[in-house]
Scaffold this motif. Structure first.
Motif, PDB file in Angstrom:
ATOM      1  N   UNK B  88       0.861  -1.182   0.000  1.00 11.68           N
ATOM      2  CA  UNK B  88       0.000   0.000   0.000  1.00 11.68           C
ATOM      3  C   UNK B  88       0.900   1.235   0.000  1.00 11.68           C
ATOM      4  N   UNK B  89       0.583   2.189  -0.866  1.00  7.65           N
ATOM      5  CA  UNK B  89       1.399   3.399  -0.964  1.00  7.65           C
ATOM      6  C   UNK B  89       1.108   4.301   0.235  1.00  7.65           C
ATOM      7  N   UNK B  90       2.175   4.652   0.989  1.00  3.88           N
ATOM      8  CA  UNK B  90       1.995   5.545   2.134  1.00  3.88           C
ATOM      9  C   UNK B  90       2.575   6.936   1.866  1.00  3.88           C
ATOM     10  N   UNK B  91       3.446   7.046   0.882  1.00  4.24           N
ATOM     11  CA  UNK B  91       3.870   8.358   0.409  1.00  4.24           C
ATOM     12  C   UNK B  91       4.342   8.187  -1.027  1.00  4.24           C
ATOM     13  N   UNK B  92       4.241   9.247  -1.802  1.00  2.00           N
ATOM     14  CA  UNK B  92       4.603   9.108  -3.211  1.00  2.00           C
ATOM     15  C   UNK B  92       5.210  10.389  -3.731  1.00  2.00           C
ATOM     16  N   UNK B  93       6.280  10.226  -4.463  1.00  2.00           N
ATOM     17  CA  UNK B  93       6.879  11.332  -5.177  1.00  2.00           C
ATOM     18  C   UNK B  93       6.782  11.040  -6.681  1.00  2.00           C
ATOM     19  N   UNK B  94       5.753  10.285  -7.038  1.00  2.00           N
ATOM     20  CA  UNK B  94       5.625   9.786  -8.407  1.00  2.00           C
ATOM     21  C   UNK B  94       4.172   9.989  -8.837  1.00  2.00           C
ATOM     22  N   UNK B  95       3.994  10.682  -9.936  1.00  2.00           N
ATOM     23  CA  UNK B  95       2.626  11.056 -10.325  1.00  2.00           C
ATOM     24  C   UNK B  95       1.764   9.838 -10.684  1.00  2.00           C
ATOM     25  N   UNK B  96       2.412   8.703 -10.953  1.00  2.00           N
ATOM     26  CA  UNK B  96       1.638   7.510 -11.313  1.00  2.00           C
ATOM     27  C   UNK B  96       1.031   6.796 -10.107  1.00  2.00           C
ATOM     28  N   UNK B  97       1.476   7.127  -8.917  1.00  2.00           N
ATOM     29  CA  UNK B  97       0.992   6.437  -7.715  1.00  2.00           C
ATOM     30  C   UNK B  97       0.617   7.462  -6.659  1.00  2.00           C
ATOM     31  N   UNK B  98      -0.536   7.267  -6.013  1.00  2.00           N
ATOM     32  CA  UNK B  98      -0.931   8.206  -4.961  1.00  2.00           C
ATOM     33  C   UNK B  98      -1.135   7.441  -3.649  1.00  2.00           C
ATOM     34  N   UNK B  99      -1.096   8.170  -2.577  1.00  2.00           N
ATOM     35  CA  UNK B  99      -1.233   7.559  -1.245  1.00  2.00           C
ATOM     36  C   UNK B  99      -2.532   6.757  -1.191  1.00  2.00           C
ATOM     37  N   UNK B 100      -2.435   5.549  -0.685  1.00  2.00           N
ATOM     38  CA  UNK B 100      -3.610   4.679  -0.595  1.00  2.00           C
ATOM     39  C   UNK B 100      -3.711   3.669  -1.720  1.00  2.00           C
ATOM     40  N   UNK B 101      -2.986   3.902  -2.816  1.00  2.00           N
ATOM     41  CA  UNK B 101      -2.995   2.927  -3.917  1.00  2.00           C
ATOM     42  C   UNK B 101      -2.457   1.579  -3.443  1.00  2.00           C
ATOM     43  N   UNK B 102      -3.052   0.512  -3.970  1.00  2.00           N
ATOM     44  CA  UNK B 102      -2.490  -0.819  -3.745  1.00  2.00           C
ATOM     45  C   UNK B 102      -1.691  -1.180  -4.994  1.00  2.00           C
ATOM     46  N   UNK B 103      -0.427  -1.567  -4.794  1.00  2.00           N
ATOM     47  CA  UNK B 103       0.444  -1.861  -5.937  1.00  2.00           C
ATOM     48  C   UNK B 103       1.061  -3.252  -5.770  1.00  2.00           C
ATOM     49  N   UNK B 104       1.505  -3.808  -6.905  1.00  2.00           N
ATOM     50  CA  UNK B 104       2.270  -5.063  -6.857  1.00  2.00           C
ATOM     51  C   UNK B 104       3.499  -4.913  -7.738  1.00  2.00           C
ATOM     52  N   UNK B 105       4.569  -5.577  -7.344  1.00  2.00           N
ATOM     53  CA  UNK B 105       5.831  -5.476  -8.075  1.00  2.00           C
ATOM     54  C   UNK B 105       6.977  -5.821  -7.135  1.00  2.00           C
ATOM     55  N   UNK B 106       8.192  -5.455  -7.533  1.00  2.00           N
ATOM     56  CA  UNK B 106       9.372  -5.762  -6.719  1.00  2.00           C
ATOM     57  C   UNK B 106       9.433  -4.849  -5.506  1.00  2.00           C
TER      58      UNK B 106
END
Lengths: 347, 347
Positions: B88-106
């Motif tokens: 779960x994104x808790x902070x973001x410096x990337x316009x593609x992801x915002x706080x609260x987003x659920x992401x999967x990857x490395x």
């Protein structure tokens, strides 16, 4: 008219590689007229031929062993050895062949053969190409090279190609097709004479004598610092295992040859097959007879290039049926230089 | 805001299979706000995530070894282990992801990860499928099964398919895809419980426990009296060697798994690769990441079938980051039943 017919007989099934004593020369009577004849317009009738040239091929070792699991059955001990030949029709009960025709296909290792299974016979059109070339350049070995390279290797211009047993019947043609296709081509062989042929006659970019290399992996890294895209494998075993370590991503290994060769040559087993995964390698076995629909285009392609001097062909011709066993045996120690054939009769 | 962050550290490179003592739990500080920030509209900036689920995958063993020849570099001793996760994104410096987003990857094997390489991250759309399934059924293992089966095995309806490690993350999906495709499917596994799952849960036509078979060749002949058209190989080694003896003409062997698995499992070497020739077999290695353009159609295919109840998925969920090392170690003795995942946090 009955005459005496010299024949090469397989004494018994062999293990390992054939020795001259596994075969024996015998003489039997043969009638030069086909009897009894079938109906006059038969297309399935027999053909009686005088054998002119016989082919020695590595796959024949497989047929000398008591192994029934392959795609071609073993020979029968006590019977005449079979193989590809170029022959002249001396009598015919088959409307597709007439007396005087020159044919190529499966025949016996004998002076005259009565051929009942005529499906494999193909009439050779008069041409200025030597008849014996139909056992190599224009026969099964050439077709093996053609189908293996174009249909299985999926070559692209500029790719790095390695060929083992490269001066042999198949290898010499694969290498030249690869050069015509715009590839960088390196071959291996077992004598310095053969290496010289590869470099100076067949136009390979480089070649090495595997018997003089203490480390095959190092030899491959020297010849292919950037790695190998295509390996046309005529030998299996230790060479294949070393090549697996030197393949490039999305490389292709085309495995050509016969069961017997591979089982005999490397009882230790292949240790580097895992390389298929990180390099995404496709390794594929094939048999030329799966591609017979391409035979006419193969003949045209090879004949065109041969007549333009773009393909060179070297054969090793032994004289006389009585020398056929030693010629066949010599294949497995690399005694032959180029495609091994036997001249049984001049015409 | 700085908090304490539990992490699983790789002590040193390993040889063979990992042991729990090869990893250690440590605690480090982490700032939950990304600093310094880049320009506000950056698409290459970092993301700070809270890890919810982590994936244990066999390929990770390869990264624990000091081997740089593969397509993915080894871990760094003394650093956090990396792997696929759902976070779960808790902070973001990337316009593609915002706080609260659920992401999967490395991500890292730790409670919170600051991810700079965001290329591998994919946002998970809200769905009624459990989040952890994005590490298996809808993640790399599922995509491995999908691309390996459809793109490399070239399956045809009615063909005979064998899958090893068949109840694992990849195998269970391969087998079910093959059944949906109209194939006859047999799987092997290492416990009777897994064999039972294969037959009664995943719908395999047959299955066997390879540990209870004194002769793998005989087991394959019993399950496939007519031979095998497709082998989806998750194990290599002795099983692969036995399968080579039981392939049908024009069969395909898709080699899946990681360098380490194959090198470790069968130091004797493969003795039956010569069978590629008489049977004209294609044996091919692959890596799912070569087919990423197919990811959207993979997701659609699997989600559709899953929602219709046509695909079953079983995972083995361990609770707590501190249990991650034992879960990873368990993979290599077959302790897991289904896809091995770790729950680090519930939300």
């Amino acid at each position: 008219m009955e005459i005496m017919n010299k024949q090469i007989i397989l004494r018994d099934y062999i293990e390992g590689s054939p020795k001259e004593t596994d075969m024996t020369l015998e003489v039997a009577k043969i009638n030069l007229n086909i009897q009894p004849r079938s109906s006059p317009s038969s297309s399935g009738g027999a053909v009686l031929v005088k054998n002119l040239y016989l082919s020695c091929d590595p796959y024949m070792r497989g047929r000398m062993r008591n192994f029934h699991g392959s795609y071609i059955p073993p020979f029968s001990p006590g019977s005449v050895i079979e193989g590809f030949g170029v022959s002249k029709v001396v009598d015919s009960d088959n409307e597709n062949f007439k007396i005087g025709d020159i044919v190529t296909g499966m025949t016996g290792w004998e002076e005259y053969s009565l051929i009942h299974k005529t499906e494999s016979l193909r009439k050779i059109q008069s041409d200025d190409i030597p008849l014996s070339y139909h056992l190599g350049l224009l026969g099964m070995p050439g077709f093996t090279a053609y189908t293996g390279f174009y249909e299985v290797c999926c070559p692209k211009k500029g790719e790095y190609v390695f060929v083992s047993a490269a001066s042999g019947a198949v290898g010499q043609i694969v290498g030249q097709l690869a050069k015509l296709h715009g590839c960088y081509v390196v071959g291996s062989a077992g004598t310095s004479q053969k290496v010289d042929l590869l470099k100076n006659k067949f136009g390979f970019d480089d070649a090495f004598n595997y018997k003089e290399e203490s480390n095959i992996d190092a030899a491959l890294k020297r010849c292919f610092p950037q790695g190998i895209d295509i390996y046309f494998d005529n030998v299996g075993g230790e060479m294949l295992d070393a090549v697996l370590l030197n393949m490039r991503t999305h490389g292709r290994i085309t495995v050509c040859g016969m069961v017997s060769q591979l089982t005999l040559s490397y009882s230790e087993g292949l240790k580097n097959v895992y390389m298929l995964i990180p390099k995404r390698i496709k390794m594929q076995g094939f048999i030329q007879s799966d591609y017979l629909h391409l035979f006419p285009q193969f003949l045209k392609h090879i004949i065109d290039n041969y007549k333009q001097g773009k393909i060179i062909y070297i054969e090793d011709m032994n004289e006389g049926l009585e020398n056929a066993p030693s010629a066949l045996v010599g294949l497995f120690s690399g005694k032959n230089v180029g495609k091994q054939v036997i001249r049984v009769a001049h015409s």
